[in-house]
Design a protein around this motif. Structure first.
Motif, short mmCIF file in Angstrom:
data_model
loop_
_atom_site.label_atom_id
_atom_site.label_comp_id
_atom_site.label_asym_id
_atom_site.label_seq_id
_atom_site.Cartn_x
_atom_site.Cartn_y
_atom_site.Cartn_z
N PHE A 16 9.58 -29.86 40.66
CA PHE A 16 9.07 -28.68 39.97
C PHE A 16 8.74 -27.58 40.99
CE2 PHE A 16 8.09 -31.30 36.16
CZ PHE A 16 8.61 -30.45 35.19
N GLU A 17 8.09 -27.97 42.06
CA GLU A 17 7.69 -27.01 43.09
C GLU A 17 8.92 -26.38 43.76
OE1 GLU A 17 5.50 -24.65 45.58
OE2 GLU A 17 4.78 -25.79 43.85
N ASP A 19 11.88 -26.12 42.62
CA ASP A 19 12.64 -25.35 41.65
C ASP A 19 11.95 -24.04 41.29
OD1 ASP A 19 15.18 -26.00 40.56
OD2 ASP A 19 14.32 -26.06 38.55
N GLY A 20 10.67 -23.95 41.63
CA GLY A 20 9.91 -22.76 41.27
C GLY A 20 9.64 -22.68 39.78
N ARG A 21 9.75 -23.81 39.14
CA ARG A 21 9.59 -23.88 37.68
C ARG A 21 8.16 -24.26 37.34
NH1 ARG A 21 12.39 -28.50 34.00
NH2 ARG A 21 11.06 -28.15 32.21
N SER A 22 7.54 -23.52 36.45
CA SER A 22 6.20 -23.89 36.02
C SER A 22 6.32 -25.06 35.03
CB SER A 22 5.47 -22.71 35.39
OG SER A 22 6.30 -22.03 34.51
N ILE A 23 5.29 -25.88 35.02
CA ILE A 23 5.28 -27.04 34.14
C ILE A 23 4.84 -26.58 32.75
CG2 ILE A 23 4.25 -29.30 33.72
CD1 ILE A 23 3.92 -29.54 36.79
N LYS A 24 5.72 -26.82 31.77
CA LYS A 24 5.45 -26.44 30.39
C LYS A 24 4.70 -27.57 29.68
CE LYS A 24 9.77 -26.08 29.78
NZ LYS A 24 11.11 -26.01 29.32
N GLU A 25 4.05 -27.24 28.60
CA GLU A 25 3.33 -28.24 27.81
C GLU A 25 4.25 -29.38 27.38
OE1 GLU A 25 0.83 -28.21 23.71
OE2 GLU A 25 0.51 -26.52 25.07
N ASP A 27 6.67 -30.61 28.96
CA ASP A 27 7.05 -31.47 30.08
C ASP A 27 6.13 -32.68 30.22
OD1 ASP A 27 9.26 -29.94 30.97
OD2 ASP A 27 7.91 -28.57 32.03
#
Length: 86
Positions: A16-17, A19-25, A27
């Motif tokens: 996740f880090e 990828d720069g992707r925020s963790i969605k609910e 997930d």
């Protein structure tokens, strides 16, 4: 779940880090579900989460089946391998 599941959990968080992707609910359940990855022959998650695992080569990611359409063929592959081992 053991050391292998703990390793997968850490690798997913790093993925996740990276990828720069925020963790969605949504997930959250995928994150819990992925703890079973080391203990299965195949693992099926949603497309985005599966792609994240494969893209970042999370341990056991070769067991990930990204789409429902791919599942029957992958089950056949695993069945063939198991039958050869018997």
């Amino acid at each position: 779940f053991g050391n292998e599941s703990a390793l997968v959990a850490a690798e997913v968080l790093f993925a996740f880090e990276r990828d720069g992707r925020s963790i969605k609910e949504s997930d959250g359940i995928d994150f819990v579900h992925v703890m079973y990855l080391p203990h299965t022959d195949l693992w099926r998650g949603d497309r985005a989460f599966s792609d994240l695992l494969k893209k970042h080569k999370v341990s056991f990611s070769e067991r990930v089946v990204p789409t429902l359409l791919e599942l029957p063929a992958r089950i056949e592959e695993v069945d063939t391998i198991i039958l050869r081992e018997e």
